[in-house]
Design an enzyme around this catalytic site. Sequence first.
Site, PDB file in Angstrom:
ATOM      1  N   SER A1169       3.232   2.888  -5.736  1.00 38.37           N
ATOM      2  CA  SER A1169       4.089   3.342  -4.642  1.00 38.37           C
ATOM      3  C   SER A1169       3.536   2.846  -3.307  1.00 38.37           C
ATOM      4  CB  SER A1169       4.218   4.866  -4.700  1.00 38.37           C
ATOM      5  OG  SER A1169       5.199   5.302  -3.791  1.00 38.37           O
ATOM      6  N   ASP A1287       9.795   3.970  -9.358  1.00 40.30           N
ATOM      7  CA  ASP A1287       8.455   4.274  -8.855  1.00 40.30           C
ATOM      8  C   ASP A1287       7.482   4.429 -10.014  1.00 40.30           C
ATOM      9  OD1 ASP A1287       6.184   5.415  -7.644  1.00 40.30           O
ATOM     10  OD2 ASP A1287       7.413   6.198  -6.026  1.00 40.30           O
TER      11      ASP A1287
END
Length: 1443
Positions: A1169, A1287
């Site tokens: 991320s 993600d």
Amino acid sequence: MEEELAIEDLPRLTGTVSLNNGLLHSIYNETTVFKILRWSLVEIPKYILKLMSKNLEINLNVSSILIITLLIAAGILVIVRYKFLTGYSEDIKKGGSNANTKALGQQSTNYPKSTSSGLFVEKSKDKKPSNYLDEFLMAIKVFGYLDKQVFHELTKSMTTQKLSRDEVMCLDEKIGFLIVVEGTAQVYTKVTKKSNRNKYDELGQNGRDEGEEADEDDEEEEKEVGDDGDDEMDVEAMRNRGNGTKNGKMHGLDTDNFEENDDFLKLGEQNYQLLNEVKSGAALSSLISTLDLFKPLKSESTLTPLDSMGSGVSLNLDYLDRAGARLKALENDSDADTRDSTYPDIIVRPKKKKHSDTITVAIIPQSAFERVQMKYPKSTSHIVTMVLTRLYKVTMTTIHNYLGLTGEIFKLEIELNKSCELGLPRYLVDGLIERLSQGGSNERKQQAKHFRRSPLERTQSRYVLLNSRVKSNNPGDLLSSVPISRDDPKLRVNKSSAPTLVDGSNRINFTDNIEETEENSLRIAIIENIFKIVGINEAQNLPHEQAPFRSLNSSANSSSIALNSPGYFSPNLPATTGRHHNVLKFSSNDSLMNTISLSQLKSQKTHSISRGSTTQKQLYKRRNPITEMNIKDAFAKVMELKYIEPNTTVVQQNSVFCGLYYVINGSLEVHYKQAETYSKSATSKHVYTVGAGGIAGYMSCVVGFRSLVSIKTPKKTGAVVAYIAKNDYNQLLDKFYFLQLPMATKLKSLLSKQVMTIDYALEWCHIPAGNVLCSQGDLANGFHVVLSGRFRVVRKEKRKGSNRDEVKVLGEYGHGESIGEVEVLTASRRSNSLIAVRDSETARIPRTLFEILSFQNPSIMVKVSRLVASKVLSSEKTLSQATHSFITSSSNESFISADYKTITILPTVSGLPVRDFADKLVHSLKAIGRNVIALDQALTLTHLGRHAFDESLVRLKLSGYFAYLEEEYETVVYICDTPVQSNWTSTCISQGDCVLLLADADDQYTASSVGEYEQLLIKMKTTARTDLCLIHQEKFVVSGSTSRWLKNRMWVQGHHHIQMYIERNNETIGPGKKSFINEMAAKFVQNKSLISKFEEARSKALSWRREEQLKDLTLGSHKSDFLRLARILSNEAVGLVLGGGGSRGISHVGVVTALERHGIPVDLIGGTSIGSFVGGLYAKDYNIVSIYGRAKKFSKRVSSVWRMIFDLTYPVTSYITGYEFNRGIWKVFGFTEIEDFWIKYFCNSTNITNSTMDIHESGYAWRFIRASMSLAGLLPPIAFKGCMLLDGGYLDNLPVMEMKRRGAKHIFAVDVGSVDDRTPMDYGDTLSGFWVVFNKWNPFSKHPNVPNMMDIQLRLAYVASVNALEEAKRTPGVYYLRPPIDNYATLDFGKFDEIYQVGLGYADKLFTEWENKKQLPEIAGFVKRDGMQNGGERIKMYRRNTM
């Protein structure tokens, strides 16, 4: 008539009509043209003028104008937005094939590795030779590389013997050297009374009890491993092994049923157990038994060599011809001891097979070896060298390192000293002690006093002056004026019974002077005693150049040296008589013909008669032969006399720099420290004491073994010793090569029966690079100990949903590791395949030998059981980690120890700075604490010396030299500084565990083609890991340039970016006007003296500059690329893992800044991320200044409210389109690919199509970083090759385990994720929404934090990530950091400076605290290893911040 006229006029009328029609048509066409002209020139302009004269009015209100303007602006924006501002997405069309990633579990990744592994697993094994000659040539390789003449001499008297299944052959190795050329021979050894049947019953219980599996095995064919690999037992033997132990009784011990079990055999009343199986193409005789075949001459006259060969050499097969009579006689013998001694120790019989049950044995008789010794004594020394090499590399290494029978080696030296305790005359010893006592107190404080005699300083007086007059064994004062006898009266041997090396009639003075001094006599006496101890004490041990064979010695390799030959030194015996005696004496009992060239004998006879004794004198003057006194003189020159003070360690255990110590006075104690307890706190145990007249360090010098023991002086008394260094000793043996045979023969006589059995059964396996040692599914009938080289462990598994097999690399085995014990002890099949990464050698221990040794020495079973238990525990630990892991990763990266033993530096093309690169890498390896040596062609030739051009020895010497270097040093760097055609280039490639392929990053031509060195690399089909090292002039990589190098190089597994200056040749400009400078340069070039002076000054300046650069390499910057490469290659890499957490990840920038300030290097970077974003920035530039600016720019763009508003869309998949977010990342990274990053980097993402975690190490950086940051609901997933990527934090928010798989030893893991709420909930079985809302606003409620639907979905999404985080915290070597950023939300990007300061302050304070408490990891090249425990200070490093 009129009718005719009318007919004639008809054409005329027709022509007139057509003419009129044409005229009318032309007039009509002209009218049309006029009309067109009139309309274009008159009517249309008239209409335009009329239209323009009219008034046109359009009435629009303001709202209409605004609407139209907005529509036009919207159209323009749409065109610009989707046409011109989406350039970052064009990489899908342009370089979709370029952006290869390790994502997508359906598609194979790491193509080169998988392909190469599968290729060698599927490769068909080489066919075995099918004829006798090929089998014989395979077996003769055990002698090394023989000359053509020697090979013919050995083979011309060879015979063959065929043996059927019902016959048993006594293996009498004195009859010759035996080779199996057809079939498989089973070798049995005698079972002593100590091994009772109960023990063997226990052995049988380890077999296989599954009857069904054994029945299936009976139908299978025998599998063989190519290239001297694992000689697997056939399936029938495996079945018998399991089924032959029923009811606690071994069938092999039953006379009637011994054929049902091949492991045991009963011959009369004597039991035998299977020792080994020898297949076709292997030697049946032990290599060390060759020493007995070079039988010394036993005749009294040294000029009668044929006497020793007079007795016929025949194959003694009494157990074949008279087996029944012998067995009957043995049965009637009541004495068990006599029966045991009468039966042979080793017998051989054919192995039963389906097609044939016979074997054919080729026999090289003893007379062939005698002729080789006589004609080619130098080749004999080559064979002896091969014998000692095998004894050291295979037998001794296995006994000491693996079997733990080091006591057997100790017994060898103890027996040696017991057999020959030779002292010196007392007057010599007392004189030496008196001289040592006069050395003074200051000199006595030194560790040892050396008395090395210089060749020029032979003596101080022409007469003997004794310093000691006490109790002389020689009475009278005449001792001071006559040469001293070097023979001790107590130790004199009867010369009539055993001729000694020193014959009284032929004694030659030791020195060049007429008389000898006391020191000279002492030295000669010491050398004579050492010779007697090591086996050089009889004349027949030395080569004698015989007259009948002297003319045959024309080869350079067969020049024999005459020692003590009466033809030269004995004036009492006429040379001519001796020659006639030799020529005419032949043996009538010779069963194997000894051939001699009659023409050469005739010419030599005529030549000797005509010349007589004059020829002898001329030969003596011309050849200057080596005498025994010359040999002693040479050894005495290198000998040192030392006095060693009490309680002094002379030789450390495991030391290579040792020598031969002869104790003159006092004693030396030998201590041993076990390997398991080898530490500073462990104490060594006293093994034995070497008294006066004994020697220490015998095994280290003779065999070449490193010192297994520590040699010390007693605590209270010192010792006077004579010392010969190991290097000097080996050099003298190379010079006087004929001394190797008697010394090796003496060594063999000292070996115990158990050691001889182990040496016989052990197999020395040579596996070329890329060949298979053992395949998956093969029967395990032995395990291997890696002597040199490297093996890759490969497992073939069926892929789910596909018929294709998937090859998975599990790990690698290196030097000193053992392979296959678990399968052998559990009697199972091989679970993996083993492929030789480079040319490798192993010592194979057959199952049968291991079982025999286990019963004789139970400690072996205990040691191997511990080893197997540790392997099982480690495999269970790995399996438990895989079982408890909730993450299914598509990454095929499995941890392979990168602790490479050998590294090859190979250029792609010529002209690259290979030497400079190697110097910096070696210096960096030394800086991180590695014991390393750089090896180039010049150093190798220096080591080989005079053997460099001897083809028969160069390969053996090189392999032994390389093996020695691998044992002595942790890392050996091979520098390929020769042309492509050189043999050294091929040697470097074949010796490397890892190949570093150097390339100039700016060389665009080589990037798109293949260099000449790479072509050789591909041609050799090496399976070693190949890494591409791109050398840059500046610390900058052009976007997309790296993929151009890697795209077509399937053989490259990794790459590194290195900054290094490369000298380039200036390009010549076209012809022009000559300037004054050019003319001066031309004149300068013609002056050779000026050029030589300039080159000398230039070389000095460059060498000084190189030394300065190497000095400042490690201390100048912690960001050294060579230090980073050295750590990666040595399993000392430092990894940085940055977790996800939205805007809280801005604190990563502060942590990275703190790392820079404290000088902590980073070699590998991974992230998730926002951690993938910051980590990517740091990996791209490796500069904190640029990271700070670009991260702040991105945060400002993302925190813009208007950009987010304009990016909103109808929330079907996500709330925003992702355009502004994509463009913000692209603005930072551009078209840079992950391969272009200066530091190795990876990021992860969640593949919701395949339900896997994908690891990205290649492709466009912005795309996969965006995929790793795609929060579900807020951003749409990234579509890549049909898969949707989200993600990576959903599966692993802190990918520590992935970093571990890449070999990082120290990992700094920074977690910025939200805190997991684990508050207990108890609201009953039902839940009302109104009650939940009321409790949120009720300050007195006990359940205020009841989660809503969104919270439950988030917790469900992060279940795997939470468990992965807990596993990461418990991982060894991980340094967990969590800045105090819980008060910030996920989208607080506007608080950049505040969050940055929080991370910087936290990390700076933590690192300072760790430094003060000495808790920082010991990073290689950063912390002095020897200074950390002693309170050493950390190296301070500084850097200039630049963009």
